[in-house]
Scaffold this motif. Structure first.
Motif, PDB file in Angstrom:
ATOM      1  N   ASN A  18      65.862 100.662 -39.496  1.00 16.17           N
ATOM      2  CA  ASN A  18      64.465 100.206 -39.607  1.00 16.17           C
ATOM      3  C   ASN A  18      64.238  98.849 -38.964  1.00 16.17           C
ATOM      4  N   THR A  19      65.319  98.158 -38.564  1.00 11.64           N
ATOM      5  CA  THR A  19      65.153  96.857 -37.910  1.00 11.64           C
ATOM      6  C   THR A  19      65.071  96.989 -36.389  1.00 11.64           C
ATOM      7  N   LEU A  20      65.200  98.188 -35.854  1.00 10.33           N
ATOM      8  CA  LEU A  20      65.088  98.384 -34.410  1.00 10.33           C
ATOM      9  C   LEU A  20      63.609  98.358 -34.022  1.00 10.33           C
ATOM     10  N   LYS A  21      63.202  97.324 -33.318  1.00  9.83           N
ATOM     11  CA  LYS A  21      61.796  97.109 -32.984  1.00  9.83           C
ATOM     12  C   LYS A  21      61.620  96.946 -31.474  1.00  9.83           C
ATOM     13  N   SER A  22      60.383  96.738 -31.056  1.00  9.45           N
ATOM     14  CA  SER A  22      60.065  96.541 -29.641  1.00  9.45           C
ATOM     15  C   SER A  22      59.438  95.174 -29.425  1.00  9.45           C
ATOM     16  N   SER A  35      65.725  93.467 -34.951  1.00 10.44           N
ATOM     17  CA  SER A  35      64.835  92.368 -35.302  1.00 10.44           C
ATOM     18  C   SER A  35      65.299  91.605 -36.547  1.00 10.44           C
ATOM     19  N   LEU A  36      65.533  90.308 -36.380  1.00 14.63           N
ATOM     20  CA  LEU A  36      65.846  89.456 -37.523  1.00 14.63           C
ATOM     21  C   LEU A  36      64.625  89.234 -38.421  1.00 14.63           C
ATOM     22  N   GLU A  58      72.613  88.510 -35.728  1.00 17.65           N
ATOM     23  CA  GLU A  58      72.085  89.578 -34.865  1.00 17.65           C
ATOM     24  C   GLU A  58      73.218  90.464 -34.361  1.00 17.65           C
ATOM     25  N   SER A  59      74.333  89.856 -33.977  1.00 21.92           N
ATOM     26  CA  SER A  59      75.475  90.649 -33.505  1.00 21.92           C
ATOM     27  C   SER A  59      76.017  91.533 -34.620  1.00 21.92           C
ATOM     28  N   VAL A  60      76.130  90.972 -35.827  1.00 24.28           N
ATOM     29  CA  VAL A  60      76.633  91.747 -36.962  1.00 24.28           C
ATOM     30  C   VAL A  60      75.678  92.895 -37.267  1.00 24.28           C
ATOM     31  N   LEU A  61      74.380  92.610 -37.232  1.00 25.77           N
ATOM     32  CA  LEU A  61      73.367  93.643 -37.489  1.00 25.77           C
ATOM     33  C   LEU A  61      73.414  94.744 -36.436  1.00 25.77           C
ATOM     34  N   GLU A 344      64.396  88.344 -15.417  1.00 31.62           N
ATOM     35  CA  GLU A 344      65.388  87.868 -16.382  1.00 31.62           C
ATOM     36  C   GLU A 344      64.792  86.819 -17.311  1.00 31.62           C
ATOM     37  N   ILE A 345      64.087  85.867 -16.722  1.00 28.95           N
ATOM     38  CA  ILE A 345      63.539  84.761 -17.507  1.00 28.95           C
ATOM     39  C   ILE A 345      62.465  85.259 -18.465  1.00 28.95           C
ATOM     40  N   GLU A 346      61.644  86.185 -18.014  1.00 30.30           N
ATOM     41  CA  GLU A 346      60.601  86.731 -18.890  1.00 30.30           C
ATOM     42  C   GLU A 346      61.217  87.465 -20.079  1.00 30.30           C
ATOM     43  N   ALA A 347      62.245  88.270 -19.809  1.00 32.42           N
ATOM     44  CA  ALA A 347      62.897  89.009 -20.893  1.00 32.42           C
ATOM     45  C   ALA A 347      63.574  88.041 -21.863  1.00 32.42           C
ATOM     46  N   PHE A 348      64.204  87.018 -21.315  1.00 29.32           N
ATOM     47  CA  PHE A 348      64.877  85.991 -22.114  1.00 29.32           C
ATOM     48  C   PHE A 348      63.890  85.299 -23.052  1.00 29.32           C
ATOM     49  N   GLU A 349      62.787  84.813 -22.511  1.00 29.76           N
ATOM     50  CA  GLU A 349      61.811  84.082 -23.314  1.00 29.76           C
ATOM     51  C   GLU A 349      61.158  84.991 -24.349  1.00 29.76           C
ATOM     52  N   ALA A 350      60.763  86.202 -23.931  1.00 26.75           N
ATOM     53  CA  ALA A 350      60.085  87.123 -24.855  1.00 26.75           C
ATOM     54  C   ALA A 350      61.014  87.547 -25.987  1.00 26.75           C
ATOM     55  N   TYR A 351      62.289  87.780 -25.660  1.00 27.81           N
ATOM     56  CA  TYR A 351      63.248  88.190 -26.677  1.00 27.81           C
ATOM     57  C   TYR A 351      63.404  87.112 -27.744  1.00 27.81           C
ATOM     58  N   PHE A 352      63.655  85.871 -27.318  1.00 23.72           N
ATOM     59  CA  PHE A 352      63.901  84.807 -28.302  1.00 23.72           C
ATOM     60  C   PHE A 352      62.652  84.498 -29.127  1.00 23.72           C
ATOM     61  N   LYS A 353      61.480  84.650 -28.523  1.00 27.90           N
ATOM     62  CA  LYS A 353      60.264  84.442 -29.309  1.00 27.90           C
ATOM     63  C   LYS A 353      60.076  85.572 -30.313  1.00 27.90           C
ATOM     64  N   ALA A 354      60.385  86.806 -29.908  1.00 31.39           N
ATOM     65  CA  ALA A 354      60.250  87.945 -30.826  1.00 31.39           C
ATOM     66  C   ALA A 354      61.212  87.813 -32.006  1.00 31.39           C
ATOM     67  N   GLN A 355      62.374  87.205 -31.761  1.00 35.81           N
ATOM     68  CA  GLN A 355      63.359  87.021 -32.830  1.00 35.81           C
ATOM     69  C   GLN A 355      63.056  85.805 -33.703  1.00 35.81           C
ATOM     70  N   GLY A 356      62.052  85.016 -33.315  1.00 40.09           N
ATOM     71  CA  GLY A 356      61.774  83.794 -34.063  1.00 40.09           C
ATOM     72  C   GLY A 356      62.821  82.727 -33.836  1.00 40.09           C
ATOM     73  N   LEU A 357      63.481  82.763 -32.676  1.00 37.09           N
ATOM     74  CA  LEU A 357      64.583  81.854 -32.372  1.00 37.09           C
ATOM     75  C   LEU A 357      64.230  80.865 -31.267  1.00 37.09           C
ATOM     76  N   PHE A 358      62.964  80.814 -30.855  1.00 37.48           N
ATOM     77  CA  PHE A 358      62.579  79.961 -29.733  1.00 37.48           C
ATOM     78  C   PHE A 358      62.095  78.609 -30.263  1.00 37.48           C
TER      79      PHE A 358
END
Length: 966
Positions: A18-22, A35-36, A58-61, A344-358
């Protein structure tokens, strides 16, 4: 770059499906991720976890497969408490592994040996295959033989390829044998800067479209430089890296996380190097060994990415597992400036923002075990030394500190010399047979040595003897130069710490420009060198017009790689060596590195100071550390005018105006494209054998390691943990480094390794270094405890209270050799022949320094069963367990000194039969008078998986057995 064959866990079987998100990028592309924030709905405390812990979570999850990684592991880490008891073991699956060549070659030898075992057992050798991408960067083999000339790089690289041909052929075999193994050839840069600029991708993506953050382990302790761009990763020994490559998670205890809050901003004239030396000093005092350090606060947000990377780099020097900086806008700017693609940069930034890690957290936003605070405005210009990187000295106190240490005893970090000899100077008498007329900066290559790469191919034999004199002649005209205590004889802009940082390199160039224009010079006998971490450095030093000024002062390009800091400074002139040793002088090296341990830089230079690149240039001009650069002139300029440091020190604004030349994305892309398209003619000429299993040659560089000699597919009885009747091999003091245990630098002809090489037909001029010969166990076991500065305190002091240096011991078994002083290697062979186990005793911080697996491998091959110390550094403790050697730690104030050990006792080691992690063990000490004493110590097998490794005889047979049984 190596590529991965790894796939993500299938969502249908995943315990947290259930934590697999987009998420969506700025261009509207979508990606999946575990998703954290979604996990935080089940475990709300996740939101306040340190950023570094959340990335591990995240790696453990994501890798929760119910076998190696379970739902309980996710729950435990999600409930991380800032001050909780640390008993939970984390299985951390990394995205990739990075190697440097000194550690990478023995690792590749182990993999090749595993394939040989598979073939002998009738198994498919291809079962031994890295399951994550592995990149080896060849950066530790370049040596500064030639210097001060525009063709120094060319000549040094030719020598490098001649010396290391067998090693490079072995790497070429590895490239064709393993589908996930890539090599960055010599001449591109230092592994950590290549990692920052090229290998790190920010986020990765599986074939199923699941995105995940870049994480890694590396076989260099300074892998932590990557923490500067928000990548979780640290240094491990080669034996741990092999396990990670071959499908094992990296297991470690849930760590404390120390929050380091930075406030304010650096003052004018203060460099990133000054900051990192201050951070190192502070964190050593806070005892952060085995802990994560995470930087936060307004001051952290102001730091440029290279400054962050400089601080992350020196995590081993302050003892932490990591020195981590979260991802923010500065990280994005760096990725753009180093040529990453828009996608690459767009995916990097969007990923970390989606994870709440930015974003870099501010005070109060995250829960830390403890918080340390530094006002950046209090940082002052500094050096560190003369023997340890944490011993920071303010610039104005370097001279007085050297004078103070000159006559202090060794036990107080001093040099134990009579004070009245401090200012004596000695003439350097030049031999009449010298034919070279010029100073080192301007001299031609020795007769017969080729002047270009083209000449190299037609003149290979000449190099075998030419390099002994390559940079080792004194000028024959003019008055004899003199040398004295405190003289700077090596001045090197080198090492990964600073050569990733344009601000300090541009500052060095600007200082050189001002110095040359003022008429300042560097004395010709001082060995000066420039060894940047990347080709990009010389691009921007050329574009800004600063490189010619550095060259004018002798700082010509000598190589792209880890040179002086690893012990590859090359030799001094014979005349200088004779003057130093003949007069027992304390001379100095000043380098922009991160390591200054005894005998690491040069065996004859006993005072080594870490400094920023501009200060390296300044001290080269001054020529001595006895000069106070805050109050005394650096030197005499035009017309005999006194020139002070303030006259030539560049302003922050001058540096800032040139920074635009250092961040050119197109230049980065074009440079690293050459890794595969144009690696260089010398590399292209290297040919390796083919095949899945390696054909072991007769070689003094590469040999099949003995660690699998008695391997059987079925594990026999667990390795016996009790040790009975052991003799003491050595009694060591505090801060015994992995350089003391397994040196990387030059090999003495009279040492066991030097004698073995000569018996095998190798001339002294072709010894190369211990680091380059790590693929041959016969050299490395003879080199264990062979550092010329190591002091075995079993050896009685001399009449003046000083201690003998060098890897010697007193043989203790009864018989004709009892009480005889001999090399530790020779004693080990005698003990093993008599089936007598041995143990080592040591003080605080045993095994500090490099992540050097040979420090543990060599210990095991010498028959040493246990090491008992006051405390251990993280990597070496783990490596000892991984090689089947018991690490034991004294409790409270106990030490071998408080127990009155002299070295003639016999020792029994009695751990808990179950080897319960961190349980009590008993030492039974039997003395020569017949008395005995029992002492309780702590077993430093820290985790359940380490119990399995030890009982299997070490991590290598454990992993090999798993792979062949699969």
């Amino acid at each position: 770059m190596a590529t991965s064959t790894k796939s993500s866990p299938q969502p249908a079987r995943h315990a947290f499906a259930n934590t697999l998100k987009s998420f969506k990028t700025a261009s509207g592309k979508t990606g999946q991720f575990y998703s954290l924030p979604a996990l935080a709905q089940q475990y709300p405390s996740v939101k306040r976890l340190p950023v570094s812990i959340r990335i591990v979570l995240e790696s453990v999850l994501r890798n929760c497969d119910g076998r190696k990684v379970t739902a309980e592991h996710v729950r435990q880490l999600a409930h991380w408490g800032p001050t909780a008891e640390r008993k939970d073991e984390i299985p951390f699956v990394v995205s990739r592994v990075v190697l440097q060549d000194f550690t990478g070659v023995p690792l590749l030898a182990d993999l090749a040996a595993m394939r040989s075992v598979a073939a002998k057992l009738g198994k498919n050798p291809k079962k031994i295959e890295p399951l994550v991408p592995v990149d080896l960067v060849v950066d530790h083999s370049i040596m500064v033989d030639y210097y001060g000339k525009k063709n120094s790089l060319d000549l040094n690289m030719k020598l490098e390829f001649q010396r290391n041909r067998e090693r490079y052929e072995f790497m070429k075999w590895g490239m064709q044998a393993f589908s996930t193994f890539g090599v960055v050839p010599p001449g591109f840069g230092i592994v950590h800067q290549v990692n920052l600029e090229y290998l790190a991708r920010g986020v990765h993506k599986t074939k199923a479209g699941v995105h995940y953050p870049d994480t890694l382990v590396g076989t260099d302790s300074h892998t932590t430089m990557i923490n500067g761009i928000g990548v979780v990763g640290w240094g491990v020994g080669g034996i741990e890296a092999e396990a990670a490559m071959l499908g094992q998670p990296v297991y470690f205890l849930t760590p404390d996380v120390v929050g380091f809050e930075l406030t304010g901003q650096l003052r004018e004239g203060v460099t990133a190097t000054d900051l990192v030396l201050t951070v190192t000093e502070i964190l050593r005092q806070h005892k952060v060994v085995g802990k994560f350090v995470e930087f936060f606060g307004e001051g952290t947000r102001t730091l440029a990415l290279p400054d962050r990377a400089t601080i992350g780099n020196m995590a081993p020097e302050y003892g932490a597992t990591m020195g981590f900086f979260p991802v923010d806008e500065k990280t994005i700017d760096y990725f753009q400036g180093t040529g990453r693609t828009k996608a690459e940069i767009e995916a990097f930034e969007a990923y970390f923002k989606a994870q709440g890690l930015f974003g870099v957290p501010l005070a109060g936003e995250v829960d830390y075990t403890k918080v340390v605070t530094l006002d950046l405005g209090t940082v002052t210009p500094s050096l560190a030394g003369p023997k340890r990187p944490q011993d920071r000295i303010e610039l104005g106190k370097v001279s007085s500190q050297f004078i103070d240490l000159f006559s202090k005893p060794n036990a107080e970090n001093g040099f134990n010399r009579p004070a009245e000899l401090l200012h004596t100077r000695h003439h350097i008498h030049r031999g009449q047979d010298l034919v070279q007329e010029a100073a080192p900066q301007d001299k031609p290559a020795p007769a017969g040595a080729p002047r270009s790469v083209a000449e190299m191919e037609g003149n290979k034999p000449a190099l075998a003897t030419a390099h002994a004199d390559a940079a080792a002649t004194m000028p024959t005209k003019g008055a004899d130069p003199t040398v004295g205590n405190g003289d700077v004889l090596i001045a090197a802009i080198t090492s990964c710490t600073n050569t990733s940082n344009p601000s300090v390199l541009l500052a060095a160039g600007l200082l050189a420009k001002k110095a040359v224009e003022a008429g300042l010079k560097v004395q010709p006998h001082i060995k000066t060198s420039l060894a940047p971490g990347s080709r990009i450095v010389t691009d921007y030093l050329t574009e800004t017009g600063l490189l010619p000024y550095l060259e004018k002062l002798g700082f010509a390009l000598a190589g792209y790689g880890c040179t002086t800091c690893i012990g590859n400074a090359g030799d001094l002139t014979p005349e200088l060596n004779e003057a130093i040793t003949g007069n027992d002088l304390i001379c100095a090296a000043v380098l922009s590195g991160n390591r200054n341990f005894e005998a690491r830089i040069h065996p004859n230079l006993k005072a080594n100071f870490l400094a920023s690149p501009p200060l390296v240039v300044a001290y080269a001009i001054a020529g001595t550390v006895l000069k106070d650069l805050m109050t005394e002139p650096v030197g005499k300029g035009k017309g005999g005018r006194d020139i002070y440091l303030g006259d030539i020190w560049p302003s922050s604004e001058e540096v800032h105006q040139l920074m635009k030349f250092a961040m050119n994305g197109k230049a980065f892309r074009e440079n690293y494209a050459k890794v595969s398209t144009d690696p260089g003619k010398l590399w292209e000429k290297i040919k390796g054998v083919s095949g899945n299993a390696y054909t072991w040659p007769a070689s003094t560089y590469i040999a099949e390691p003995p660690f699998f000699a008695s391997f059987a597919l079925e594990q026999g009885a667990a390795t016996a943990s009790e040790v009975h009747g052991a003799r003491i091999m050595a009694l060591f003091g505090d801060s015994i480094t992995t350089d003391h245990i397994s040196p990387a630098g030059s090999i003495k002809a009279t040492s066991p390794a030097g004698q073995w090489l000569q018996l095998n037909g190798v001339q002294k001029a072709d010894f190369n270094s211990y680091g380059a010969r790590r693929g041959n166990h016969d050299v490395m076991m003879r080199g264990t405890f062979a550092n010329v500065r190591i002091k075995n305190l079993m050896i009685p002091p001399t009449a003046d209270g000083s201690r003998e240096e060098g890897g010697v011991t007193l043989f203790q078994n009864e018989g004709p050799l009892q009480g005889e002083k001999m090399f530790i290697f020779d004693a080990a062979m005698q003990y093993m022949a008599q089936k007598t186990p041995t143990v080592i005793f040591a003080g605080e911080e045993y095994g500090t320094g490099s992540s050097r697996d040979w420090a543990a491998k060599g210990t095991q091959l010498l028959g040493i069963k246990a090491v008992v110390a006051r405390s251990f550094e993280r990597i070496h403790r783990s490596n000892l367990v991984g090689m089947g050697v018991l690490p034991l730690q004294f409790k409270g104030t106990d030490s071998w000194e408080s127990l009155g050990l002299t070295g003639d006792e016999t020792i029994n080691v009695l751990p808990d039969p179950a080897l319960t992690p961190q349980s009590d063990a008993t030492l039974v000490i039997r003395r020569t008078d017949g008395s005995s004493q029992e002492v309780v110590v702590t077993l430093r097998i820290d985790t359940p998986i380490e119990v399995d490794y030890y009982q299997a005889g070490g991590i290598l047979p454990f992993v090999l057995r798993q792979l062949l049984e699969a």
